[in-house]
Design an enzyme around this catalytic site. Structure first.
Site, PDB file in Angstrom:
ATOM      1  N   LYS A   1     -11.240  -3.290   7.005  1.00  0.00           N
ATOM      2  CA  LYS A   1     -11.560  -2.849   5.562  1.00  0.00           C
ATOM      3  C   LYS A   1     -12.932  -3.088   5.235  1.00  0.00           C
ATOM      4  CE  LYS A   1      -6.711  -3.389   4.605  1.00  0.00           C
ATOM      5  NZ  LYS A   1      -5.625  -4.426   3.903  1.00  0.00           N
TER       6      LYS A   1
ATOM      7  N   GLN B   1      -4.106  -9.825   0.932  1.00  0.00           N
ATOM      8  CA  GLN B   1      -3.754  -9.712   2.299  1.00  0.00           C
ATOM      9  C   GLN B   1      -2.424  -9.979   2.713  1.00  0.00           C
ATOM     10  OE1 GLN B   1      -5.649  -7.093   4.559  1.00  0.00           O
ATOM     11  NE2 GLN B   1      -3.494  -7.470   5.770  1.00  0.00           N
TER      12      GLN B   1
ATOM     13  N   ASP C   1      -4.036  -1.694  -4.052  1.00  0.00           N
ATOM     14  CA  ASP C   1      -2.911  -1.578  -3.199  1.00  0.00           C
ATOM     15  C   ASP C   1      -1.707  -0.749  -3.968  1.00  0.00           C
ATOM     16  OD1 ASP C   1      -3.227  -2.159  -0.505  1.00  0.00           O
ATOM     17  OD2 ASP C   1      -3.162  -4.034  -0.746  1.00  0.00           O
TER      18      ASP C   1
END
Ligand code: NDP
Length: 279
Positions: A52, A96, A119
């Site tokens: 990322k 994460q 997200d």
């Protein structure tokens, strides 16, 4: 023989477009910035975060990483998210997963400000998706939808069978397909006669996590087959949930692993960061 949906190439095109958008934002004095929180030292997560970070670099998005010890208390995680919520220089926040089991990931997702939730895991954004309102769609399902769009695969009126009902992949995929007027069937580990549901499908989306689980006999001739699965074999090789070599002969479109849905996931994350910034 199927057309192979080239996720790698499509993702690259999306990243090129995002690079231009990012430059335009910078010319207006806005610097897109993503904050990533990682708790503990999960090896796979370290690789994902590195990827990322690389994608951000390539596009011109600023990237900051917050590494927290695996034994932190919930309060520390929540306070960090709240601090990042308040920080106007940050447009996107990503936690994460997985995080250590003693922490409440749902509270953490709930704390990320919906407008920075790139997200798409905050319940507000999940709710908006289910109401078919503009929102941040979770990146893997969003990537799958972009593939349909790019290859002119219409979902309206099609029978779509999604195998997998996780919060991050299966469930948002179901909603995305429904929002595109598909007739959606959802299968999971308790489904009886899975084959009946896959054979009836014009489009099969596998998000299971079991190598080569979907075999050619389960697929209708000419079906579109999307393989979300990423499974690492003992030899280190990646395989999907679909028995690619055999299903390829029968499908009309198929995604490979690697080079299919995987690269699209990161591209759509980058897309969501730019969108958060534009908002
Ligand atoms: P989960 O383990 O959270 O979910 C797996 C789903 O598959 C569950 O709903 C489970 O059912 C279902 N399932 C398990 N066994 C069977 C079976 N025998 N028959 C039918 N359904 C079954 O996984 P994720 O959704 O997080 O991920 C799925 C796959 O996608 C993994 O391989 C993962 O690595 C990959 N992935 C890929 C991404 C990408 O960028 N390409 C991003 C995220 C994930 P039940 O609910 O009943 O347990």
């Amino acid at each position: 023989m199927a057309v192979i949906i080239d996720g790698k190439k499509l993702a690259q095109q999306i990243r090129e477009d995002l690079k231009i958008k990012c430059e335009e934002l910078k010319q207006k004095g806005i610097k897109p910035r993503l904050a990533v929180i990682m708790v503990g030292d999960d090896k796979a997560s370290q690789v994902y975060v590195r990827n990322k970070s690389k994608a951000c670099d390539e596009i011109g998005i600023e990237f900051e990483e917050h590494l927290l010890d695996g034994d932190i208390q919930q309060k520390t995680l929540i306070e960090l998210i709240e601090k990042l919520n308040q920080d106007d220089s940050i447009h996107g926040i990503l936690l994460q997963s997985p995080i250590p089991r003693h922490l409440d990931i749902n509270e953490a997702f709930r704390t990320i400000a919906p407008e920075k939730d790139v997200d798409g895991f905050n319940p507000v954004n999940v709710g908006k998706l289910s109401l078919n309102q503009d929102t941040f769609v979770s990146c893997t399902p969003y990537g799958v939808m972009k593939m349909f769009e790019a290859y002119n695969i219409s979902l309206a009126g099609k029978n779509v069978t999604v195998i997998g009902r996780s919060n991050i992949v299966g469930k948002p995929l179901i909603q995305c397909c429904l929002n595109k007027d598909a007739t959606v069937t959802v299968c999971h580990s308790k489904t009886k006669d899975l084959k009946q549901h896959t054979q009836n499908a014009d489009i099969v989306i596998a998000a299971i996590g079991k190598s080569k689980f979907i075999t050619a006999d389960m697929i209708k001739l000419g079906a579109v087959v999307i393989d979300v699965g990423i499974n690492r074999g003992e030899d280190g090789k990646l395989t999907g949930d679909v028995d690619f070599d055999n299903v390829y002969e029968k499908a009309s479109y198929i995604t490979p692993v690697p080079g299919g849905v995987g690269p699209m996931t990161i591209a759509m994350l980058m897309n969501n960061v730019i969108k958060a910034c534009e908002n």
